[in-house]
Design an enzyme around this catalytic site. Structure first.
Site, PDB file in Angstrom:
ATOM      1  N   GLU A 127      -1.294  43.730 -19.529  1.00  0.00           N
ATOM      2  CA  GLU A 127      -2.025  44.233 -20.688  1.00  0.00           C
ATOM      3  C   GLU A 127      -1.876  45.741 -20.865  1.00  0.00           C
ATOM      4  O   GLU A 127      -2.565  46.342 -21.680  1.00  0.00           O
ATOM      5  CB  GLU A 127      -3.505  43.857 -20.596  1.00  0.00           C
ATOM      6  CG  GLU A 127      -3.766  42.376 -20.833  1.00  0.00           C
ATOM      7  CD  GLU A 127      -5.241  42.034 -20.854  1.00  0.00           C
ATOM      8  OE1 GLU A 127      -5.589  40.989 -21.433  1.00  0.00           O
ATOM      9  OE2 GLU A 127      -6.055  42.782 -20.284  1.00  0.00           O
ATOM     10  N   LEU A 144      -4.035  25.938 -11.989  1.00  0.00           N
ATOM     11  CA  LEU A 144      -3.987  24.660 -12.699  1.00  0.00           C
ATOM     12  C   LEU A 144      -5.295  24.324 -13.392  1.00  0.00           C
ATOM     13  O   LEU A 144      -5.553  23.145 -13.687  1.00  0.00           O
ATOM     14  CB  LEU A 144      -3.611  23.546 -11.707  1.00  0.00           C
ATOM     15  CG  LEU A 144      -2.320  23.775 -10.910  1.00  0.00           C
ATOM     16  CD1 LEU A 144      -2.194  22.757  -9.777  1.00  0.00           C
ATOM     17  CD2 LEU A 144      -1.105  23.710 -11.825  1.00  0.00           C
ATOM     18  N   ASP A 165      -8.677  35.773 -13.541  1.00  0.00           N
ATOM     19  CA  ASP A 165      -8.722  37.111 -12.961  1.00  0.00           C
ATOM     20  C   ASP A 165      -9.548  37.133 -11.680  1.00  0.00           C
ATOM     21  O   ASP A 165      -9.205  37.821 -10.708  1.00  0.00           O
ATOM     22  CB  ASP A 165      -9.308  38.101 -13.958  1.00  0.00           C
ATOM     23  CG  ASP A 165      -8.454  38.230 -15.204  1.00  0.00           C
ATOM     24  OD1 ASP A 165      -7.235  38.080 -15.105  1.00  0.00           O
ATOM     25  OD2 ASP A 165      -9.026  38.479 -16.290  1.00  0.00           O
TER      26      ASP A 165
END
Length: 308
Positions: A138, A217, A249
């Site tokens: 980002e 997942l 995160d």
């Protein structure tokens, strides 16, 4: 410093609660809005710190009230903000819609994050002295590459969460020790690098690019892939999800914290899955990130369920 340096983004999240995520052209009403700390870099730094790691954050915020909120929030979690710079651009902002099942959609305005275009000598020194460098995508890619190369030269462990996904230069991939991606990011990365893109076994095939690959997942848990080793799959915990914002995160920060304190990769994976499972049970990004004691309790409960 020993510990973790996170180079990445810091945002303020505006979170809207909705019955369903709107389709293109559709308007839906929100049942409430909240403001909270977020951004993948900030989330991962807080997750690492709350999981017990000494943490330093390298990034940028605006000279505005949101920037003050970010700086105060990081400081409250005992994160070193010496390398947090102030930009002429406003603090990054994310608009997030969260539905009743915990699924979300996110729009990010980078703002000051786009100004993290170079590393200072102090940034580089902090990275070189760290046990691990954690990054995301980002902030400008050239800064991610620069940080990875500094860490590689210093033999600092380099962990990249390749999100939001974009094409990655070979020089970056060659500097990575650990790559963390979700299933969609893994498939995109495989296509970009001429790795067979079929979903089954994709994590193993990405080992052609990076020596350790973790594929998150979602409700199925996470899988660990290492050159010369069999896949390790850690199932997700049985929880009632209310908001998935920041769960990935939280996983990344907790995994890094586990690794630098000496956990095996397998145990760090279990630790990270436990942390993420707590995150999805709570609203918001930074507000949902658990403390070390809660992670250990959840991990212990999981081990007991397996043996029962």
């Amino acid at each position: 410093m020993s510990g973790i340096v996170v180079v990445g983004s810091a945002n303020i999240d505006q979170v809207f609660s909705v019955d369903r995520i709107p389709s293109p052209g559709e308007t839906v009403l929100s049942h409430g809005v909240s403001t909270a700390l977020g951004g993948k870099g900030q989330n991962q730094a807080v997750a690492a710190a709350r999981a017990g790691a000494k943490t330093c954050f390298v990034g940028a915020v605006g000279a505005d009230n949101f920037g003050e909120m970010v700086r105060a929030g990081l400081t409250a979690d005992s994160i070193d903000v010496t390398q947090l710079r102030t930009s002429h651009k406003p603090t990054g902002t994310a608009l997030i819609a969260v539905d009743g099942t915990g699924e979300n959609t996110i729009i990010v305005e980078p703002g000051a994050n786009s100004e993290v275009t170079v590393l200072t000598s102090a940034d580089a020194a902090a990275i070189s002295a760290a046990s691990a460098l954690v990054m995301q995508l980002e902030i400008p890619l050239k800064t991610v590459v620069e940080a990875a190369r500094v860490a590689q030269a210093a033999e600092t462990l380099v962990i990249l969460n390749a999100a939001p996904i974009q094409e990655l230069p070979r020089v970056l991939l060659d500097a990575l020790d650990v790559l963390i991606v979700n299933e969609h990011e893994a498939a995109d990365l495989a296509r970009d690098n001429d790795v067979a893109p079929e979903l089954e076994g994709l994590g193993q095939r990405l080992l052609a690019l990076v020596p350790t690959v973790i594929v998150t997942l979602g409700s199925k848990g996470a899988s660990l892939h290492r050159v010369g080793s069999a896949e390790v799959l850690v199932p997700a915990h049985r929880v009632t999800a209310v908001d998935a914002t920041g769960a990935g995160d939280t996983f990344c920060g907790a995994f890094a914290a586990g690794v630098i304190e000496g956990m095996s990769a397998d145990d760090a994976l279990r630790f990270a899955v436990a942390a993420a499972s707590i995150s999805v049970e709570n609203h918001g990004a930074v507000p949902s990130i658990p403390l070390r004691a809660a992670i250990e309790t959840r991990a212990k409960e999981s081990r007991q369920q397996v043996t029962d």
